[in-house]
Design an enzyme around this catalytic site. Structure first.
Site, mmCIF file in Angstrom:
data_model
loop_
_atom_site.group_PDB
_atom_site.id
_atom_site.type_symbol
_atom_site.label_atom_id
_atom_site.label_comp_id
_atom_site.label_asym_id
_atom_site.label_seq_id
_atom_site.Cartn_x
_atom_site.Cartn_y
_atom_site.Cartn_z
ATOM 1 N N GLY A 153 18.252 28.600 -29.981
ATOM 2 C CA GLY A 153 16.950 28.936 -29.399
ATOM 3 C C GLY A 153 16.134 29.572 -30.522
ATOM 4 N N ALA A 154 14.919 29.048 -30.724
ATOM 5 C CA ALA A 154 14.138 29.446 -31.900
ATOM 6 C C ALA A 154 13.947 30.964 -32.014
ATOM 7 C CB ALA A 154 12.790 28.735 -31.866
ATOM 8 N N LYS B 123 6.137 31.217 -34.329
ATOM 9 C CA LYS B 123 6.597 29.823 -34.312
ATOM 10 C C LYS B 123 5.550 28.876 -34.929
ATOM 11 C CE LYS B 123 9.855 30.659 -30.697
ATOM 12 N NZ LYS B 123 10.031 30.761 -29.251
ATOM 13 N N ARG C 218 19.348 26.183 -40.322
ATOM 14 C CA ARG C 218 18.703 25.138 -39.519
ATOM 15 C C ARG C 218 17.296 24.936 -40.062
ATOM 16 N NH1 ARG C 218 19.349 25.251 -33.222
ATOM 17 N NH2 ARG C 218 19.035 23.024 -33.554
ATOM 18 N N ASN D 92 9.456 20.422 -30.661
ATOM 19 C CA ASN D 92 10.380 21.026 -29.694
ATOM 20 C C ASN D 92 11.537 20.056 -29.466
ATOM 21 O OD1 ASN D 92 10.996 23.262 -27.908
ATOM 22 N ND2 ASN D 92 10.559 21.887 -26.215
ATOM 23 N N LYS D 93 12.472 20.466 -28.633
ATOM 24 C CA LYS D 93 13.695 19.689 -28.395
ATOM 25 C C LYS D 93 13.415 18.215 -28.187
ATOM 26 C CE LYS D 93 16.956 21.017 -28.601
ATOM 27 N NZ LYS D 93 17.617 20.963 -29.919
ATOM 28 N N CYS E 189 15.078 21.459 -21.946
ATOM 29 C CA CYS E 189 15.937 22.278 -22.828
ATOM 30 C C CYS E 189 16.081 23.698 -22.280
ATOM 31 C CB CYS E 189 15.421 22.259 -24.259
ATOM 32 S SG CYS E 189 16.664 22.831 -25.445
ATOM 33 N N ASP F 126 9.762 25.045 -31.210
ATOM 34 C CA ASP F 126 10.516 25.480 -32.397
ATOM 35 C C ASP F 126 9.573 25.662 -33.573
ATOM 36 O OD1 ASP F 126 12.518 23.872 -30.623
ATOM 37 O OD2 ASP F 126 13.732 25.131 -31.946
HETATM 38 P P1 RI2 Z 1 12.886 29.892 -27.325
HETATM 39 C C1 RI2 Z 1 15.382 25.423 -28.808
HETATM 40 O O1 RI2 Z 1 16.001 24.773 -29.880
HETATM 41 C C2 RI2 Z 1 14.686 24.458 -27.860
HETATM 42 O O2 RI2 Z 1 14.065 23.378 -28.526
HETATM 43 C C3 RI2 Z 1 13.686 25.396 -27.217
HETATM 44 O O3 RI2 Z 1 12.648 24.734 -26.552
HETATM 45 C C4 RI2 Z 1 13.194 26.140 -28.457
HETATM 46 O O4 RI2 Z 1 14.379 26.365 -29.240
HETATM 47 C C5 RI2 Z 1 12.489 27.447 -28.208
HETATM 48 O O5 RI2 Z 1 13.332 28.367 -27.574
HETATM 49 P P2 RI2 Z 1 17.630 24.684 -30.042
HETATM 50 O O6 RI2 Z 1 18.063 25.927 -30.781
HETATM 51 O O7 RI2 Z 1 12.612 30.511 -28.667
HETATM 52 O O8 RI2 Z 1 18.265 24.540 -28.688
HETATM 53 O O9 RI2 Z 1 11.659 29.864 -26.468
HETATM 54 O O10 RI2 Z 1 17.840 23.454 -30.907
HETATM 55 O O11 RI2 Z 1 14.076 30.511 -26.632
#
Ligand code: RI2
Length: 314
Positions: free
Chosen positions: A18-19, A229, A60, A203-204, A124, A193
């Site tokens: 999660g970003a 972001k 990442r 994003n995802k 996601c 992201d």
């Molecule tokens: P928050 C995640 O990436 C998803 O793409 C999600 O939408 C985005 O980060 C933002 O997440 P991954 O780590 O920062 O699952 O809002 O590849 O939690």
């Protein structure tokens, strides 16, 4: 260095994901490395912190929250190890706190877009998007959520567990059912992201086809994203690198190796153009994607001229 390597591996393997969460984990890792440093030479401290930052940034490639957080923490100053360490810890703590506050504020701002009786589709597992949904529910709005599985890592299962915990009625669907259900959806809420200077949202994987389906049916799509972001380097024309992950996330190696003519592709993210986005809800307000440049320059404080000068010098 062990603690940092452990955290870096957890980010790489997506045990920490999660970003926003990976950004806070990186800030925490820098802080704990600074606390563990037992030397007295500032030069050595600076070298070790830079190496640590490099390890974390390399985990990442897509979520710009990671380099943005690391840059904020690594902006520390100090002539002695104690001074530098104190400033670094203060910066890390302040980033972590402001990041959590931002997610809450996004909830307060974004939830105004949700009406009583709405069915919301999400993709996601985004804490910022969930903050919007949770706040709408807290405000007493009667809402339903349709959540995608989000293959191949199934982050949708995390989303439905969180929504269930909050007592929000939720349906889980496979990613390919997004257009089938769009007729039932009043609003789409997703996270991000990275956001480019021209307002595109990374994003995802699957977000862009969800956005396309929403656009086609005139359903509004809102993005919930903290200002860290937004990607400063896209101002210089750089593209955001889309992470392509291990094919074993999609298919097991035995099956795959039995088929000589088949390969698997596994991009983790895709790009949604600004024309498919109604509004981006940040902690500094609900903005149109077209003014992303102002977030990068006025809120994050990046100066295009300085960036160009730095690039020319390098
Ligand atoms: P928050 C995640 O990436 C998803 O793409 C999600 O939408 C985005 O980060 C933002 O997440 P991954 O780590 O920062 O699952 O809002 O590849 O939690």
């Amino acid at each position: 260095m062990e603690n940092v390597l452990e955290i870096a591996e957890k980010i790489r393997s997506m045990e920490i994901r999660g970003a926003g969460t990976i950004a806070r984990a990186a800030a925490e890792a820098l802080k704990s490395h600074a606390q563990q440093f037992d030397g007295t030479k500032i030069k050595e401290f600076n070298i070790q912190m830079s190496q640590t930052a490099e390890i974390l940034v390399a985990t990442r490639p897509t979520a710009v929250s990671l380099p943005n957080a690391i840059r904020m923490v690594m902006g520390y100053t100090g002539k002695t190890v104690d001074e530098a360490r104190t400033d670094l810890i203060r910066r890390a703590d302040s980033f972590i706190k402001s990041s959590k506050d931002a997610t809450r504020r996004i909830g307060a701002i974004g939830s105004k877009r949700i009406r009583d009786g709405d069915t919301i589709m999400t993709h996601c597992n985004s804490q910022a998007a969930l903050s919007v949904i949770a706040q709408a529910h807290k405000d007493g709005k009667d809402i339903n959520v349709i959540a995608t599985e989000s293959r191949p890592r199934l982050q949708g299962h995390l989303t439905i567990a969180q929504l269930n915990e909050l007592g929000i009625n939720t349906s889980l669907i496979v990613d390919s059912a997004v257009r089938y259900f769009m007729k039932d959806v009043d609003i789409v809420v997703v996270g991000a992201d990275a956001i480019t200077a021209n307002g595109s949202v990374i994003n995802k994987i699957g977000t862009s086809q969800l956005a396309l389906a929403a656009h086609e049916s005139r359903t509004n799509l809102i993005v919930a994203a903290e200002t860290y972001k937004f990607s400063p380097r896209t101002l210089l024309g750089e593209m955001v690198e889309i992470e392509e992950r291990d094919v074993l996330e999609v298919m097991d190696s035995e099956k795959l190796s039995a088929m000589l003519h088949v390969s698997v592709r596994n991009p983790a993210f895709d790009v949604t153009p600004p024309s498919y986005i109604d509004v981006i809800c940040t902690e500094v307000g609900a903005i149109s994607p077209e003014i992303s440049y102002i977030i990068i320059s006025d809120i994050l404080g990046w100066d295009l001229q300085d960036m160009l000068d730095e690039e020319i010098k390098a």
